[in-house]
Motif scaffolding. Structure first.
Motif, mmCIF file in Angstrom:
data_model
loop_
_atom_site.group_PDB
_atom_site.id
_atom_site.type_symbol
_atom_site.label_atom_id
_atom_site.label_comp_id
_atom_site.label_asym_id
_atom_site.label_seq_id
_atom_site.Cartn_x
_atom_site.Cartn_y
_atom_site.Cartn_z
ATOM 1 N N ASP A 77 0.854 -1.185 0.000
ATOM 2 C CA ASP A 77 0.000 0.000 0.000
ATOM 3 C C ASP A 77 0.893 1.240 0.000
ATOM 4 N N TYR A 79 -0.204 4.409 -0.202
ATOM 5 C CA TYR A 79 -1.034 5.584 0.102
ATOM 6 C C TYR A 79 -0.249 6.697 0.794
ATOM 7 N N ARG A 80 0.553 6.339 1.805
ATOM 8 C CA ARG A 80 1.149 7.402 2.608
ATOM 9 C C ARG A 80 2.483 7.900 2.053
ATOM 10 N N LEU A 81 2.893 7.364 0.914
ATOM 11 C CA LEU A 81 4.131 7.851 0.308
ATOM 12 C C LEU A 81 3.802 8.897 -0.747
ATOM 13 N N ASP A 82 4.625 9.956 -0.801
ATOM 14 C CA ASP A 82 4.309 11.061 -1.706
ATOM 15 C C ASP A 82 5.254 11.165 -2.895
ATOM 16 N N GLU A 86 10.771 8.105 -2.260
ATOM 17 C CA GLU A 86 10.376 7.309 -1.092
ATOM 18 C C GLU A 86 10.022 5.890 -1.517
ATOM 19 N N VAL A 87 9.262 5.792 -2.629
ATOM 20 C CA VAL A 87 8.828 4.469 -3.081
ATOM 21 C C VAL A 87 10.039 3.646 -3.513
ATOM 22 N N PRO B 44 13.429 11.578 5.957
ATOM 23 C CA PRO B 44 12.171 10.861 5.960
ATOM 24 C C PRO B 44 12.484 9.443 6.421
ATOM 25 N N LEU B 46 12.288 6.392 6.411
ATOM 26 C CA LEU B 46 11.568 5.403 5.659
ATOM 27 C C LEU B 46 12.507 4.340 5.116
ATOM 28 N N GLU B 50 17.351 4.759 5.000
ATOM 29 C CA GLU B 50 17.349 5.785 6.028
ATOM 30 C C GLU B 50 17.775 5.207 7.377
ATOM 31 N N LYS B 172 -6.152 8.944 7.808
ATOM 32 C CA LYS B 172 -6.806 9.013 6.502
ATOM 33 C C LYS B 172 -7.933 10.041 6.498
ATOM 34 N N LYS B 175 -6.344 13.350 6.219
ATOM 35 C CA LYS B 175 -5.840 13.646 4.874
ATOM 36 C C LYS B 175 -6.980 14.002 3.922
ATOM 37 N N TYR B 181 -0.893 14.469 6.006
ATOM 38 C CA TYR B 181 -0.710 13.097 6.491
ATOM 39 C C TYR B 181 0.642 12.972 7.171
#
Lengths: 145, 360
Positions: A77, A79-82, A86-87, B44, B46, B50, B172, B175, B181
């Motif tokens: 999912d 969704y929360r990556l912009d 990041e992906v 970030p 992530l 990171e 969610k 957002k 978010y």
């Protein structure tokens, strides 16, 4: 495949079970639809159909990004990556290279990183309540099969 | 006895040193470090790359702040799962290397067990003993789990979310209303300005295990409410505010959030909290709990904290302080003391387990 209409969560799960039987053992499936359209619900059915996990075990991977239900099923999912950066750090290529079904929610936002031959499943709310329209589009076919 | 804990299961790289399972000597979380000083740029937090950048300075900072050398540790504890494999592996590999060079034993900890121990750790620090059996609600962006805990280290899963985690529903909804978010904390800040009974959302009906949760239907109900009211303009104003100021103050949010939207936020928050506490009350009765533990990021929610004390659950309810609610390593080190007492050490072949369940 024509547009399928389901009228309850249970029917969407049942359609997912059916769909699972038609999927190649190695493929990417983009689950496309708005919040609440039933993407995770359909994933529950696919997981059951593949024998990877019972429906209750399949939950939203929004926060955790990647759920793996067995060697043969991944549920991602984005969704929360912009950003695409990041992906990229998730290393999705390694997952797409496996002999597995890879379900991806919000993957259409990053087409560059999705496999060329992805199967698309479009989910839409129709009318009130739990009615959904589900359309499966196989790669390489402009016309909808 | 002092244990170094390392946590890298999701977004946060964290390290901490805890003494005797009751005193936090240091607790460092990468995203809270001075990002310009220590390793430059905004991080970030992530995925593995990171974590890889952060793990060495974070562990070094934790050891320095605790004024302890590696050799003087009783053990090094690391999160084994659940989480992202790539992220977990960074913490595990670094923990193993530290054990290898120092000869200190390695302890694997379940992330969810860590959240429960954040609360036990702080209670012990205050000289309090949490009475067992306890009912533990671990509620965050990634988890909504109810556990029966008969004694420290003994867990039985009673229920969990079948779709969205509670924290995810907060994020969610925030957002889709233009609050960015993750916006769960913004919802919590603004909810007191609205009427919590303005909108009645229907409760999710659970078939099968009634201790399970579902928040997806509520999220969809909020989306439908928003779509039916043509709120694009006000949502766009909030997005505009976010573009000019990435972290607006509550007063700034209030300027661009009309009363009906505040009512929506308040009603949504009330519904989630009632759902959580309804489950907690019923499960606490089922297991004849002597206490209740609420932990995880959503434990920061002030509405939940107030409601938990107001509804009179009949037994004491324990929350962690905000710093130990969200992901941290002090909780990992704290949970490791139980394993240390039992001599439950891990082999150097320890590997990441993305779906590690918490059962004993």
């Amino acid at each position: 495949m024509p547009v399928v209409r389901t009228h309850s969560e249970a029917e969407t799960i049942a359609f997912g079970r059916e769909l699972a039987g038609t999927l190649p053992s190695r493929c990417a499936v983009l689950l496309i639809g708005n919040l609440g359209a039933g993407k995770t619900t359909l994933a529950k059915g696919i997981a059951e159909g593949l024998g990877a996990a019972p429906a209750e075990e399949v939950s939203s991977p929004t926060f955790t990004l990647i759920h793996q239900y067995s060697e043969k099923l991944f549920h991602i999912d984005l969704y929360r990556l912009d950003t695409i950066g990041e992906v990229r750090t998730l290393g999705l290529d390694e997952i797409f290279d496996r002999e597995a079904v890879v379900l991806v929610e919000w993957g259409e936002r990053f087409p560059e990183l999705m496999p060329e031959l992805s199967i698309e499943v479009h989910l839409r709310c129709s009318g009130e309540g739990e009615d959904r329209e589900i359309e499966v589009i196989y790669p390489g076919s402009d016309s909808r099969v | 006895m002092r244990i170094l804990g390392i946590e890298s299961s999701c977004d946060e790289t964290a390290a901490a040193v805890v003494e005797n399972g009751e005193r936090v000597l240091s607790s460092v979380v990468a995203s809270q470090l001075d990002t310009h000083g220590k390793y430059g740029g905004v991080v970030p937090e992530l995925a593995s790359r990171e974590h890889l950048r952060a793990v060495v300075p974070v562990v070094r900072a934790a050891l320095e702040q605790a004024r302890i050398r590696l050799e003087d540790l009783s053990a090094i504890a690391v999160t084994e799962g659940p989480g992202l494999v790539g992220s977990l592996l960074v913490g595990i590999t670094y923990a193993k290397s530290l054990c290898f060079v120092s000869g200190v034993p390695l302890i694997a900890v379940n992330h969810v067990e860590g959240h429960i121990h954040a609360v036990i750790l702080e209670a012990r620090g205050r000289g309090e003993v949490i009475p067992f059996p306890t009912l533990a609600l671990v509620v965050s962006g990634g988890h909504t789990h109810l556990f029966e805990c008969r004694a420290p280290g003994q867990y039985r899963l009673l229920g969990k979310t079948r779709d969205d985690a509670a924290g995810e529903a907060f994020d969610k909804v925030a957002k889709l209303l233009g609050f960015g978010y993750p916006g769960g904390p913004v919802v919590d800040h603004l909810a007191p300005f609205g009427n919590p009974t303005a909108i009645r959302f229907t409760r999710a009906k659970m078939k099968g295990n009634t201790n399970d949760f579902s928040f997806s239907g509520l999220k969809t109900a909020v989306l439908r409410w928003v779509e039916s009211r043509g709120m694009e303009q006000e949502i766009e104003r909030r997005r505009e505010l976010l573009r000019t100021n990435p972290r607006p103050a509550p007063e700034q949010w209030l300027e661009v959030t009309p009363a009906p939207t505040l009512d929506l936020l308040a009603s949504f928050q009330r519904t989630v909290i009632e759902e959580l506490l309804r489950h907690v009350a019923r499960a606490a009765e089922q297991i004849a709990a002597a206490s209740i533990i609420v932990s995880g990021g959503v434990a920061c929610n002030s509405g939940l904290r107030q409601a938990a004390s107001a509804v009179r659950l009949g037994v004491p309810v324990y929350f962690p302080t905000p710093g130990l609610s969200t992901d941290n390593a002090a909780m990992i080190a704290a949970a490791a003391f139980i394993h240390l007492e039992r001599g439950d050490f891990s082999a150097m072949s320890l590997t990441a387990r993305a779906n590690l369940p918490l059962v004993t």
